[in-house]
Scaffold this active site. Structure first.
Site, short mmCIF file in Angstrom:
data_model
loop_
_atom_site.label_atom_id
_atom_site.label_comp_id
_atom_site.label_asym_id
_atom_site.label_seq_id
_atom_site.Cartn_x
_atom_site.Cartn_y
_atom_site.Cartn_z
N LYS A 132 0.85 -1.19 0.00
CA LYS A 132 0.00 0.00 0.00
C LYS A 132 0.88 1.25 0.00
CE LYS A 132 -3.85 2.11 2.59
NZ LYS A 132 -4.75 1.96 3.78
N SER A 150 -9.70 2.34 2.86
CA SER A 150 -8.84 3.08 1.95
C SER A 150 -7.92 2.20 1.13
CB SER A 150 -8.00 4.07 2.74
OG SER A 150 -7.10 3.38 3.61
N SER A 192 -9.82 -0.21 7.01
CA SER A 192 -9.27 -0.05 5.66
C SER A 192 -8.56 -1.28 5.10
CB SER A 192 -8.30 1.13 5.63
OG SER A 192 -8.99 2.34 5.83
#
Length: 514
Positions: free
Chosen positions: A83, A158, A182
């Site tokens: 990420k 997210s 997330s």
């Protein structure tokens, strides 16, 4: 299927076994994933940066070391995606924001150091909502990510980029961060597995902070065993993180292999279902409970009455910490610098121009909200009250875990909604986190795995397991057992039912309609 497709649909554990047996090489495996990224990421947009040269170089190192008989980590040679909130040397780290566009970190996060030491080829950096602020990966400055099950729908957020990469077979493993769900919510809507470890169980050093008392790095995978293997690798004490636990890393993979729920007391959180939850999500949830009951688990109902206030408390605590953490992006030290178009050139005006140009709408919204909540005259009424609610949520968990070993609920109220459906309604967007937020407020671990496909739309739904702090091992044991029961019912892994992206990618490449 081609040899390449056969390789990328294996679990990470299966890939590791084939590498150890000499049946495949890491270069072959890494190249197969890079080929897949090249073929389908044009329509998925899971990646912001693809790390081709370094990934293949590390893969070649692994093959040479294995040929020389060197002892290697079990996951050595298995590719991974990261990420783009986690800093990495040699690759941009943008946090999905214009304010960090092109920024190169001078150091690696602790989890990246561990991944490099274990020699997992890093495929690249995945897309996210700006600074991890969102539930749909529509708030990235660099474009939306699409759900591989339906390219017109969101992949969660997210960390939608990491979840989509795993679901689209672009990566067998990925790292995410979980501040209010997330990792787990994207896992639920993409049919994958996501784990939020106990707060402090995995070092946050090198993860760009959004809300420091809530953020946690964790694994994204296609199976519970794969998540356990990655969790073992990245977990453990880190002196560079003042919140890091000193606990030794448990044998999570062994717990997943055991997978016995006989006599396990599982509490159904009655406050995390009902109004607002999609019928198909609740149907799959009920079926999963039946499977656990038949396998010997004791299923009881548990009420956590203060969970209903968790969403409101979170959306005061989190923006307050955001307003503090994002203050360092000022156009002075690093990142974007925008000069004012008129008036005197002062630091204050440079800061204002930079933050106006660099932050997106959602980041600005949360900074303003957090600054207001922390302001003189409002601190006790808002931030102080929210912290009191946080304590009540923690007490609800304590009381529940006196009665049961594991708590269970749907991970998200609905399946993936359509892109653009909620971008103009922040409150509706925030409700996607209603089931996942309590775990972050209390610091307890949570695991999401697929519960099946909702009848209304044929899209994945997720089921969430929660355990007491520092008892992540329970999650893996219960999660693996439930996963086996569900896969047996489905007749194979859920992702095997996902649509093939090759045709959509081909049409996009040739200019046809999607």
């Amino acid at each position: 299927m081609s040899v390449s497709t056969d390789l990328i649909t294996l679990s990470a554990a299966q890939m590791a076994d084939k590498l150890a047996a000499g049946e495949i090489t890491s270069v072959e495996l890494t190249q197969a994933h890079l080929d897949r990224i090249a073929a389908v990421d044009g329509v998925v947009h899971a990646f912001l940066h693809v790390n081709t040269e370094e990934a293949l170089a590390v893969a070649a190192e692994v093959d040479a070391a294995r040929a020389a008989g060197q002892s290697l980590h079990r996951l050595a040679g298995v590719p991974i995606a990261i990420k783009d909130l986690i800093v990495t040397v040699g690759q941009p780290t943008t946090a999905g924001s214009r304010i960090l566009e092109g920024w190169m970190s001078p150091y690696d996060a602790t989890v990246i150091e561990k991944i490099r030491a274990a020699k997992l080829p890093i495929l690249g950096k995945t897309n996210l909502d700006e600074f991890a602020m969102g539930s749909s990966t529509e708030h990235s400055a660099f474009g939306d990510t699409h759900n591989p099950w339906d390219l017109d729908r969101i992949p969660g957020g997210s960390g939608g980029g990491s979840a989509a990469a795993v679901a689209a077979f672009e990566a067998p493993l990925a790292l995410g961060t979980d501040t209010g769900g997330s990792i787990r919510q994207p896992a639920a809507v993409t049919g994958t597995v996501g784990v939020k470890p106990t707060y402090g169980g995995v070092s946050r050093y090198g993860a760009i902070a959004m809300a420091s008392s809530l953020d946690q790095i964790g694994p994204c995978a296609r199976t519970v065993e794969d998540a356990a293997l990655l969790h073992e690798l990245i977990g453990g004490h880190d002196p560079k993180d003042s919140t890091s636990l000193v606990d030794p890393v448990a044998a999570f993979a062994a717990a997943a292999a055991d997978g016995d729920v006989t006599g396990l007391r599982i509490g159904v959180v009655t406050d995390l279902q009902g109004e607002g939850y999609q019928a198909g999500v609740l149907d799959r949830f009920g079926e999963a409970l039946d499977l656990l009951r038949e396998a010997g688990a004791e299923i009881v109902e548990v009420s956590c009455p203060h969970f209903r206030y968790a969403l409101g408390a979170y959306y005061l605590i989190m923006p307050s910490e955001v307003s503090s953490n994002l203050a360092k992006f000022d156009g002075v030290r690093y990142g974007l610098r925008t000069l004012p178009t008129e008036g005197p050139l002062t630091i204050e005006r440079v800061m204002a121009a930079t933050r106006a140009a660099g932050f997106g709408a959602e980041a600005k919204r949360r900074i303003i909200l957090g600054t207001y909540a922390l302001s003189a005259g409002y601190y006790d009424a808002y931030y102080g009250s929210a912290q009191k609610v946080r304590t009540l949520v923690q007490r609800d968990f304590d009381a529940a875990f006196e009665r049961v070993d594991i708590l269970i609920s749907p991970t998200a109220p609905t399946t993936a909604f359509r892109l653009g459906e909620k971008t103009d309604d922040p409150l509706a967007m925030y409700l996607n986190d209603v089931a996942t937020i309590p775990a972050n407020l209390a610091g307890v671990p949570g695991l999401s795995l697929p519960s099946g496909l909702a009848t209304e739309d044929g899209l994945p739904a997720g089921i969430q397991l929660l355990a007491p702090a520092r008892e992540d091992e329970r999650l893996y044991r219960a999660g693996a057992a439930l996963e086996r029961l569900l896969v047996h019912r489905w007749g194979g892994p859920l992702l095997a039912q996902a649509p093939d992206l090759a045709e959509a990618a081909s049409l996009t490449t040739t200019g046809g309609d999607k």
